[in-house]
Design an enzyme around this catalytic site. Structure first.
Site, PDB file in Angstrom:
ATOM      1  N   GLU A 200      21.189 -18.803 -15.745  1.00  0.00           N
ATOM      2  CA  GLU A 200      20.824 -17.401 -15.897  1.00  0.00           C
ATOM      3  C   GLU A 200      22.029 -16.613 -16.436  1.00  0.00           C
ATOM      4  O   GLU A 200      21.876 -15.733 -17.287  1.00  0.00           O
ATOM      5  CB  GLU A 200      20.333 -16.845 -14.551  1.00  0.00           C
ATOM      6  CG  GLU A 200      19.989 -15.377 -14.513  1.00  0.00           C
ATOM      7  CD  GLU A 200      18.932 -14.938 -15.524  1.00  0.00           C
ATOM      8  OE1 GLU A 200      18.259 -15.781 -16.137  1.00  0.00           O
ATOM      9  OE2 GLU A 200      18.798 -13.713 -15.730  1.00  0.00           O
TER      10      GLU A 200
ATOM     11  N   LYS B 236      22.004 -14.541 -19.976  1.00  0.00           N
ATOM     12  CA  LYS B 236      22.349 -13.108 -20.092  1.00  0.00           C
ATOM     13  C   LYS B 236      23.384 -12.914 -21.190  1.00  0.00           C
ATOM     14  O   LYS B 236      23.276 -12.032 -22.021  1.00  0.00           O
ATOM     15  CB  LYS B 236      22.941 -12.550 -18.774  1.00  0.00           C
ATOM     16  CG  LYS B 236      22.017 -12.332 -17.627  1.00  0.00           C
ATOM     17  CD  LYS B 236      21.064 -11.191 -17.787  1.00  0.00           C
ATOM     18  CE  LYS B 236      19.821 -11.621 -18.471  1.00  0.00           C
ATOM     19  NZ  LYS B 236      18.740 -12.201 -17.818  1.00  0.00           N
TER      20      LYS B 236
ATOM     21  N   LYS C 250      10.775  -7.457 -24.572  1.00  0.00           N
ATOM     22  CA  LYS C 250      10.717  -7.418 -23.111  1.00  0.00           C
ATOM     23  C   LYS C 250       9.564  -8.262 -22.588  1.00  0.00           C
ATOM     24  O   LYS C 250       9.688  -9.002 -21.632  1.00  0.00           O
ATOM     25  CB  LYS C 250      10.565  -5.962 -22.646  1.00  0.00           C
ATOM     26  CG  LYS C 250      10.527  -5.787 -21.155  1.00  0.00           C
ATOM     27  CD  LYS C 250      11.906  -5.949 -20.566  1.00  0.00           C
ATOM     28  CE  LYS C 250      11.897  -6.105 -19.068  1.00  0.00           C
ATOM     29  NZ  LYS C 250      13.086  -6.834 -18.598  1.00  0.00           N
TER      30      LYS C 250
ATOM     31  N   HIS D 115      29.487 -36.119 -19.671  1.00  0.00           N
ATOM     32  CA  HIS D 115      28.513 -36.838 -20.490  1.00  0.00           C
ATOM     33  C   HIS D 115      28.277 -36.141 -21.826  1.00  0.00           C
ATOM     34  O   HIS D 115      27.216 -36.314 -22.427  1.00  0.00           O
ATOM     35  CB  HIS D 115      27.197 -37.005 -19.722  1.00  0.00           C
ATOM     36  CG  HIS D 115      27.345 -37.825 -18.481  1.00  0.00           C
ATOM     37  ND1 HIS D 115      27.667 -39.164 -18.509  1.00  0.00           N
ATOM     38  CD2 HIS D 115      27.274 -37.489 -17.174  1.00  0.00           C
ATOM     39  CE1 HIS D 115      27.764 -39.620 -17.265  1.00  0.00           C
ATOM     40  NE2 HIS D 115      27.537 -38.611 -16.436  1.00  0.00           N
TER      41      HIS D 115
ATOM     42  N   ASN E  44       0.290   0.910   6.473  1.00  0.00           N
ATOM     43  CA  ASN E  44       0.872  -0.110   5.589  1.00  0.00           C
ATOM     44  C   ASN E  44       1.391  -1.222   6.470  1.00  0.00           C
ATOM     45  O   ASN E  44       1.897  -0.957   7.565  1.00  0.00           O
ATOM     46  CB  ASN E  44       2.077   0.443   4.828  1.00  0.00           C
ATOM     47  CG  ASN E  44       1.676   1.384   3.724  1.00  0.00           C
ATOM     48  OD1 ASN E  44       0.493   1.566   3.449  1.00  0.00           O
ATOM     49  ND2 ASN E  44       2.662   1.992   3.097  1.00  0.00           N
ATOM     50  N   GLY E  45       1.351  -2.454   5.976  1.00  0.00           N
ATOM     51  CA  GLY E  45       1.889  -3.572   6.751  1.00  0.00           C
ATOM     52  C   GLY E  45       0.769  -4.456   7.259  1.00  0.00           C
ATOM     53  O   GLY E  45      -0.377  -4.348   6.816  1.00  0.00           O
TER      54      GLY E  45
ATOM     55  N   GLU F 112      21.874 -13.492 -24.671  1.00  0.00           N
ATOM     56  CA  GLU F 112      20.879 -12.471 -25.022  1.00  0.00           C
ATOM     57  C   GLU F 112      21.520 -11.181 -25.534  1.00  0.00           C
ATOM     58  O   GLU F 112      21.070 -10.606 -26.503  1.00  0.00           O
ATOM     59  CB  GLU F 112      20.041 -12.084 -23.779  1.00  0.00           C
ATOM     60  CG  GLU F 112      18.878 -12.977 -23.476  1.00  0.00           C
ATOM     61  CD  GLU F 112      18.133 -12.520 -22.220  1.00  0.00           C
ATOM     62  OE1 GLU F 112      16.903 -12.487 -22.261  1.00  0.00           O
ATOM     63  OE2 GLU F 112      18.776 -12.205 -21.197  1.00  0.00           O
TER      64      GLU F 112
ATOM     65  N   CYS G 208       0.850  -1.186   0.000  1.00  0.00           N
ATOM     66  CA  CYS G 208       0.000   0.000   0.000  1.00  0.00           C
ATOM     67  C   CYS G 208       0.887   1.239   0.000  1.00  0.00           C
ATOM     68  O   CYS G 208       2.102   1.147   0.092  1.00  0.00           O
ATOM     69  CB  CYS G 208      -0.881   0.005   1.229  1.00  0.00           C
ATOM     70  SG  CYS G 208      -1.725  -1.550   1.497  1.00  0.00           S
TER      71      CYS G 208
ATOM     72  N   TRP H 224      -3.802  -2.092  -1.176  1.00  0.00           N
ATOM     73  CA  TRP H 224      -3.749  -3.369  -1.880  1.00  0.00           C
ATOM     74  C   TRP H 224      -4.245  -4.384  -0.864  1.00  0.00           C
ATOM     75  O   TRP H 224      -3.578  -4.652   0.120  1.00  0.00           O
ATOM     76  CB  TRP H 224      -2.320  -3.675  -2.313  1.00  0.00           C
ATOM     77  CG  TRP H 224      -2.218  -4.981  -2.986  1.00  0.00           C
ATOM     78  CD1 TRP H 224      -1.905  -6.194  -2.426  1.00  0.00           C
ATOM     79  CD2 TRP H 224      -2.454  -5.241  -4.371  1.00  0.00           C
ATOM     80  NE1 TRP H 224      -1.936  -7.166  -3.362  1.00  0.00           N
ATOM     81  CE2 TRP H 224      -2.261  -6.631  -4.560  1.00  0.00           C
ATOM     82  CE3 TRP H 224      -2.815  -4.454  -5.451  1.00  0.00           C
ATOM     83  CZ2 TRP H 224      -2.419  -7.219  -5.795  1.00  0.00           C
ATOM     84  CZ3 TRP H 224      -2.958  -5.059  -6.681  1.00  0.00           C
ATOM     85  CH2 TRP H 224      -2.760  -6.419  -6.848  1.00  0.00           C
TER      86      TRP H 224
ATOM     87  N   ARG I  61       2.712   0.539  -6.724  1.00  0.00           N
ATOM     88  CA  ARG I  61       2.809  -0.485  -5.689  1.00  0.00           C
ATOM     89  C   ARG I  61       1.602  -1.402  -5.681  1.00  0.00           C
ATOM     90  O   ARG I  61       1.532  -2.345  -4.910  1.00  0.00           O
ATOM     91  CB  ARG I  61       2.943   0.171  -4.318  1.00  0.00           C
ATOM     92  CG  ARG I  61       4.258   0.881  -4.132  1.00  0.00           C
ATOM     93  CD  ARG I  61       4.345   1.476  -2.775  1.00  0.00           C
ATOM     94  NE  ARG I  61       4.513   0.459  -1.753  1.00  0.00           N
ATOM     95  CZ  ARG I  61       5.616   0.285  -1.058  1.00  0.00           C
ATOM     96  NH1 ARG I  61       6.641   1.045  -1.268  1.00  0.00           N
ATOM     97  NH2 ARG I  61       5.683  -0.655  -0.139  1.00  0.00           N
TER      98      ARG I  61
END
Ligand code: G6P
Length: 610
Positions: free
Chosen positions: A483, A487, A605, A506, A99-100, A490, A2, A74, A27
């Site tokens: 990953e 990168k 994207k 192997h 918030n929280g 890409e 929130c 939220w 948010r």
């Protein structure tokens, strides 16, 4: 998830509050509200939907006042309805935004009901405002009332309070959920994120854990967790660090790599209690639901899939819950034998990737226990269509090659693992404590890794002329190696493959020669000795090694081995830390090769088509 804004001034503050809320919409939002002290006393306006709905309601029926608080919500406790929207009032005398998550709100609610308080919402926040009202009778000031109230609150909060009988101040308290004071001339402000106040000031004071602040038009007084008056540093921002421009950086990708400590910090906010993860960060019913989880199915694409692969190691080792991970384009067209009580988890930066979304939609009416989305975009289809959600709060990611989205996904998935294990009663308490403490330190460890940038840049010439590269890792470092390879391919267009190091013999070993550099992710963990044997196999074939390892792994530079020494870190957080140098490596290699780093050829994207 929130957002809070507050303002006290000589002018009408409603427009400032609304502009602040609009800036916080990233948010996530499902309702919004403002409370202002007008010449009629405390008045409020709340609406479901976007801030624009609230703004038009206020255009039709303006609320004019010089002190006010506002909130975008939220939903966690209670549906996104007007009654549940903040600010919450007690007897029209006190107004609160929060918030929280207050963990002991049920208990407090029962006590307050017994005192005669009538609750008009299902939120945990309404408990705070009635608690303040109840305690106020025994105190001379709102300040001492708030000090007494926070002693009774368990969980995480950032909150702001105004009161009708003394409209010359806003009180604020922070514990586990950020708050920042914006300093003006003859006016002051409050927000959960400085972004909300950039239109009115560039000077900010961040509240620290346990702080309470009394904000008046001409002055601000802060008290620490022991209620001792304290001065906190004022910081001045010269530009907006998160705007959609590259700022001082040559590429968005580099800017986003450097944002990681900050956005990881944000991903953790509100979600950690003293020594455990707040299960309700995933939704109000998450804790109960997690108790029933017997199996997990993770589905994602690209970088998000790699985050899921890391998570499987955590989930199975810490909670002993069987976990499957699959790319969405396969999963969606496969007949899946669904195990009982399976939680379906989708991971996505955009929340709009066609295959991931289709996979989620295919699960409906198939007998899954529930769906959870780990996602960066609060308004996305994936988030809207999932039962539980954790937003990763990475902020806008512009570079096509995903960087900060990945590390925040990893943080979200580790939070999930810890919350699941706790709910199931399967998590060792000491492990849990250590993991939470280590998570708090993660942003500064990521900064340490970023400070190695120049050293990594120097190793890039080693790669620039090569056509093929192999990335090796074992255990949870295998998906980190995947990953790293993704990168590099890409953005530099160098063919890069990742292998679990034990598979080397192997097949891929046949490719190794001096023209094929091998990158190894090698922290000192229980698999290190196995990995070292695999690396010997590379050396014996004339291969050149680039090894990322901590000092305890005892790798030394030699003619065929270049070692980059990493900071040491809790084993669970190695995937986040070791990702940073691999991102920097691909970035600098791509720059050296002169490719279009932010928009590499043939890629997009957000892949919203099959
Ligand atoms: C594209 C992007 C990748 C991303 C993948 C999944 O391929 O280029 O960076 O990892 O989509 O996207 P998502 O938004 O679902 O995480």
């Amino acid at each position: 998830m929130c957002g809070i804004v507050g303002a006290i001034a000589e002018r009408n503050v409603t427009a400032i509050l609304i502009e602040g809320l609009k800036r916080l919409e990233y948010r996530g939002y499902d309702s919004a509200g403002v409370a202002v002290y007008t010449d009629q006393g405390l008045e409020r306006c709340r609406r479901t939907g976007k801030v624009a709905e609230l703004a038009s309601a206020l255009d039709a029926h303006p609320l004019l006042g010089k002190v006010g608080i506002a909130h975008t919500r939220w939903a966690t406790h209670g549906a996104p309805s007007e009654d549940n929207a903040h600010p919450h009032f007690s007897n029209n005398e006190l107004g609160v935004v929060h918030n929280g998550i207050i963990e002991n709100y049920q208990e407090l609610r029962e006590e307050l009901k017994a005192q005669g308080y009538i609750f008009t919402s299902q939120t945990d926040t309404e408990t705070i405002v009635h608690l303040l009202h109840s305690l106020r009778k025994q105190h001379d000031s709102l300040l001492t009332t708030l000090q007494a109230a926070v002693r009774k609150l368990e969980g995480a909060y950032g909150l702001a309070v105004i009161e009708a009988c003394n409209p010359k101040r806003i009180l604020a308290a922070r514990s586990g959920s950020p708050l920042v004071i914006g300093l003006g001339i003859g006016e002051n402000f409050l927000a959960s994120d400085p972004l909300a106040l950039r239109q009115v000031t560039d000077r900010f004071i961040y509240l620290e854990e346990g702080d309470i602040a009394e904000i008046e038009r001409e002055q601000v007084q802060i008290y620490d967790a022991n209620f001792t008056p304290i001065n906190r540093e004022t910081v001045q921002y010269l530009d907006n660090a998160e705007s959609a421009d590259k700022g001082e950086y040559r590429h968005f990708m580099l800017k986003e790599i450097y944002e990681q400590p900050k956005v990881v910090q944000r991903t953790l906010e509100d979600r950690l209690a003293k020594d455990h993860v707040l299960a309700s960060s995933f939704g109000a019913d998450a804790e109960t639901l997690f108790q029933h989880v017997q199996n997990i199915q993770i589905v994602a694409c690209g970088t998000s899939y790699h985050a899921g692969m890391v998570a499987r190691y955590w989930i199975e080792s810490l909670t002993n819950t069987p976990c499957q991970v699959e790319v969405a384009s396969e999963f969606r067209y496969r007949h899946v034998a669904i195990q009982p009580n399976t939680l379906f988890i989708s991971i996505s930066q955009s929340g709009e990737t066609a295959d991931t979304l289709a996979a989620l939609r295919n699960t409906k009416d198939k007998g899954y226990l529930a769906s959870l989305a780990i996602c960066n975009i609060g308004t996305s289809s994936l988030v809207r269509e999932s039962d539980l959600v954790l937003l990763t709060r990475a902020g806008p990611e512009i570079g096509v090659a995903s960087t900060k989205a990945f590390t925040t996904q990893l943080v979200g998935l580790l939070l999930f693992t810890l919350a699941l294990g706790r709910a199931q009663g399967r998590l060792n308490t000491q492990t849990e404590k250590e993991a939470v403490a280590a998570l708090r330190l993660l942003p500064s460890k990521l900064n340490d890794a970023l400070s190695m940038s120049a050293q990594i840049e120097r190793t890039c010439e080693f790669f620039a002329e090569k056509q093929h590269t192999l990335f090796l890792g074992r255990g949870e470092q295998y998906p980190v190696a995947m990953e790293g390879a993704l990168k590099l391919k890409e953005i530099s267009y160098i063919h890069a493959e990742a292998y679990p190091a034990g598979e080397l013999k192997h097949g891929p070993l046949a490719l190794v020669d001096s023209e094929m550099p091998v990158v190894a992710v090698a922290p000192s963990n229980e698999l290190l000795e196995k990995l070292k044997s695999n690396l010997q196999e590379v050396r014996a074939r004339g291969g050149e090694l680039l090894v990322f390892a901590d000092r305890a792994a005892h790798f030394e530079d030699s003619a065929d081995t270049h070692v980059i020494h990493m900071p040491s870190i809790h084993e669970l957080l190695e995937p986040m830390l070791y990702t940073i140098p691999l991102q920097l490596l691909s970035y600098y290699v791509a720059v050296l090769r002169g490719t279009d780093v932010d928009q590499p050829r043939n890629l997009a994207k957000s892949v919203t088509v099959e």
